[in-house]
Design an enzyme around this catalytic site. Structure first.
Site, PDB file in Angstrom:
ATOM      1  N   GLY A  56       0.769  -1.072  -0.135  1.00 50.01           N
ATOM      2  CA  GLY A  56       0.046  -0.036  -0.010  1.00 50.01           C
ATOM      3  C   GLY A  56       0.928   1.571   0.010  1.00 50.01           C
ATOM      4  O   GLY A  56       0.218   2.277  -0.504  1.00 50.01           O
ATOM      5  N   ASP A  73       1.018  -8.915  12.257  1.00 50.30           N
ATOM      6  CA  ASP A  73       0.776  -9.355  10.742  1.00 50.30           C
ATOM      7  C   ASP A  73       1.738 -10.527  10.333  1.00 50.30           C
ATOM      8  O   ASP A  73       2.443 -10.441   9.502  1.00 50.30           O
ATOM      9  CB  ASP A  73       1.096  -8.002   9.915  1.00 50.30           C
ATOM     10  CG  ASP A  73       0.348  -8.469   8.332  1.00 50.30           C
ATOM     11  OD1 ASP A  73      -0.507  -9.091   8.113  1.00 50.30           O
ATOM     12  OD2 ASP A  73       0.800  -7.586   7.486  1.00 50.30           O
TER      13      ASP A  73
END
Length: 637
Positions: A306, A420
């Site tokens: 991103g 994550d």
């Protein structure tokens, strides 16, 4: 009041040729942004009716958001958007739909909820719009009571409808505030005992609203002009001292900015009066970065996120590096980018990817890392033409990742939760040594008097701790759950979510746990490992993964305990290899006996998992000590 392009990018007025409207992105209004996947189709989109052509531009219908991970989460799970509204008004909610995937009816049926009330059930976009790729809108009317200042829009599965797909879909959303008496202004209710102002006629109210709006416009314009001039003068003064680049980052009480020492000891005056020194690596010039990447040659791109792209590069001394460049035209991922800087500035461990330096010229935000020659662990498991990893290399990679995570959890005063953990964030160097990467979502652990960190749910579906998802309470055991999914991924060599498989196989964690509980994990083992692993080591490996995926965090082991048992798994396999010497008739009990015999000579017995807690019955772990020592050495303690 609101106009959103759901699942797509912002639409500016020039792209909405009929009414010149702006359509915002919807992610900031979602309770959980990861609750919906973004899907797109820019071809063959038409309106379901000619009357719809001015309602929304076709761009709105070319993207949509559908539910994520529908086969795993509870059927009560919804995609949810939350909006602040004025109480005691009527609202028109306009939802835009376009079926982009299914080409038959009854394949996607769902429910629509507005403020926790069912607005529509058995909702079938394909039938209502008249087919696939047809833009369609539906209006709903809602009355907000005087005590409510929030409007919830939720879409979720309608399991009673018997559709092939149980997910929902939405392309666009608009909220209109309606006037009951010609007045759209909201007046705060007066306190008890204080009389409210008399209601004026609507014409008088409209007149005063117009006058007030004119005065307010002039005042706002003057204020903005003053602020702009003041800011311009201030920026001119700052530019003389600081080139354009990152805004200052507060790291452990110090400020890291463009005045940082070019050799890496970035220290500056703390606004509270103390001086702190933060090691952020070498400061690269943009010309050096361009030279290292051949002017950001697309053929050198080795990753994409991103924030932007990751390039393979070579700096002046011949060292290969990975260069992460934030997209200069986008602010997406900026918070994660800064979090990574902060984390890597204070973390050093041989099983964490190292930060070499940074660049902050000409509004560029670039980080330079050590290059990991063998890429991600996932690329060696499936999805590429790389040769498969042996069972020993897979276990060693898990051990390396566990050491890195254990250091995160124990190396700082309050610990750090990665948030994550997945096989794409476990990188392998030229010697297949595993290192954890991507700390953009990491959070500092809870204080001593707290058991968790309350935070919005972030992470990757398939790896996400269900307890964290339900309670929005993050703990170190959330990393343990994700790591358990990684362990099963290493065994099975398949994606954690694969919607093309039969329903009971879509989610790897559920599927693998079913076989593990039957003590038949070898049934779903990567067939490329057949005959080249110790059955006893696989059995112990499965037990560790099973404990990591316990429903409640308190029942899961710590990373230090997981690390100990993984090292034991490796010892079992190595003992099997030594004794077997190519004879596949060698049994797992013989491997176990050989290992116990070897350990008995050293005066140490094998560890075991506690059946109730999944914890090691030994009080210390060699792996955790080694990790802590590595971290202390890097910090110079």
């Amino acid at each position: 009041m609101y106009r959103l392009n759901v699942g797509g990018s912002e639409i500016n007025p020039s792209q909405d040729s009929d009414l010149w409207r702006t359509w915002e992105v919807d992610s900031s209004y979602m309770i959980t942004a990861n609750a919906g996947f973004e899907i797109k189709n820019s071809s063959n989109i038409t309106y379901s009716s000619v009357n719809d052509s001015s309602v929304a531009p076709l761009l709105v219908y070319e993207s949509a958001r559908t539910m994520s991970n529908t086969e795993v989460l509870e059927k009560k799970f919804n995609m949810s958007w939350k909006f602040g509204v004025d109480p005691d008004f009527d609202y028109l909610i306009r939802l835009h739909f376009c079926e982009l995937v299914y080409d038959m009816e009854n394949q996607r049926i769902f429910r629509i909820y507005i403020n926790n009330r069912t607005a529509a059930d058995n909702f079938n976009v394909f039938v209502r719009a008249g087919g696939k790729n047809k833009g369609y809108h539906q209006d709903f009317f809602d009355v907000v009571s005087p005590k409510v200042d929030t409007l919830w829009i939720q879409l979720g599965p309608d399991t009673a409808a018997g559709a092939a797909g149980t997910d929902a879909l939405l392309s666009g959303l608009e909220i209109f505030k309606l006037s009951r008496n010609g007045n759209l202004a909201y007046v705060e209710k007066y306190g008890r005992g204080v009389s409210s102002p008399r209601r004026r006629s609507s014409k008088t109210q409209l007149l005063w609203v117009g006058v007030g709006a004119g005065i307010a416009s002039v005042a706002i314009l003057a204020t903005l002009l003053f602020c702009f001039c003041n800011r311009w003068r201030q920026k001119s003064r700052e530019t003389k001292n600081n080139p354009a680049g990152w805004r200052p980052l507060f790291l452990n009480g110090s400020i890291v900015n463009s005045t940082a020492n070019a050799k890496g000891a970035a220290g500056s005056q703390n606004p509270y009066g103390s001086v702190a020194s933060i090691r952020v690596g070498k400061r690269f010039m943009l010309a050096e970065i361009r030279a290292a990447t051949n002017n950001f040659d697309e053929s050198l791109v080795i990753g994409l996120g991103g924030f932007g792209k990751v390039y393979k590069g070579e700096i002046d001394d011949g060292t290969l590096v990975a260069i992460k460049r934030a997209n200069p035209q986008s602010q997406q991922g900026l918070a994660e980018f800064e979090t990574e800087i902060e984390m890597l500035s204070k973390l050093r461990h041989r099983h964490l990817v190292s930060l070499i330096g940074f660049c902050e010229e000409q509004n560029e935000m670039i980080l330079v890392y050590e290059y990991m020659a063998n890429g991600t662990l996932r690329s060696h498991l499936f999805g590429s033409d790389l040769p498969p990893l042996t069972w020993k290399l897979r276990v060693e990679a898990c051990i390396g990742a566990a050491r890195g995570l254990h250091y995160l959890h124990t190396g700082a005063e309050r610990g750090i939760i990665h948030r994550d953990v997945k096989t794409t964030n476990i990188l392998l160097d030229e010697n297949f040594v595993a290192k954890m990467s991507d700390f953009g979502l990491s959070k500092t652990g809870p204080a001593l008097d707290h058991t968790h960190v309350s935070t919005a749910v972030k992470g990757s579906f398939g790896y996400l701790d269900p307890e964290y998802f339900r309670r929005q309470q993050l703990t170190e055991k959330s990393d343990v759950y994700s790591f358990g999914v990684v362990l099963f991924e290493v065994v099975c060599a398949r994606a954690v979510i694969n919607p093309t498989l039969p329903k009971d196989q879509i989610n790897l964690a559920e599927w693998a746990m079913k076989w593990q509980r039957q003590r038949a994990l070898e049934t779903i083992l990567d067939p490329r490992l057949e005959g080249s692993y110790c059955p006893e080591s696989l059995k112990k490996f499965g037990e560790i993964a099973e404990k990591c995926l316990a429903d409640e965090g308190k029942s899961r082991p710590t990373l230090g305990e997981v690390l100990w048992h993984l090292e034991y798994v490796l010892q079992l396999h190595e003992a099997w290899m030594r004794t077997n010497a190519g004879d596949n008739s060698f049994t797992s009990s013989q491997a176990f006996g050989a290992l116990v015999e070897g350990e008995a000579e050293e005066g140490e017995g094998p560890p075991s998992l506690d059946e109730e807690t999944g914890c090691s019955r030994k009080s210390t772990t060699r792996g955790s000590n080694e990790s802590t020592e590595d971290g202390a050495e890097m910090h110079g303690h």
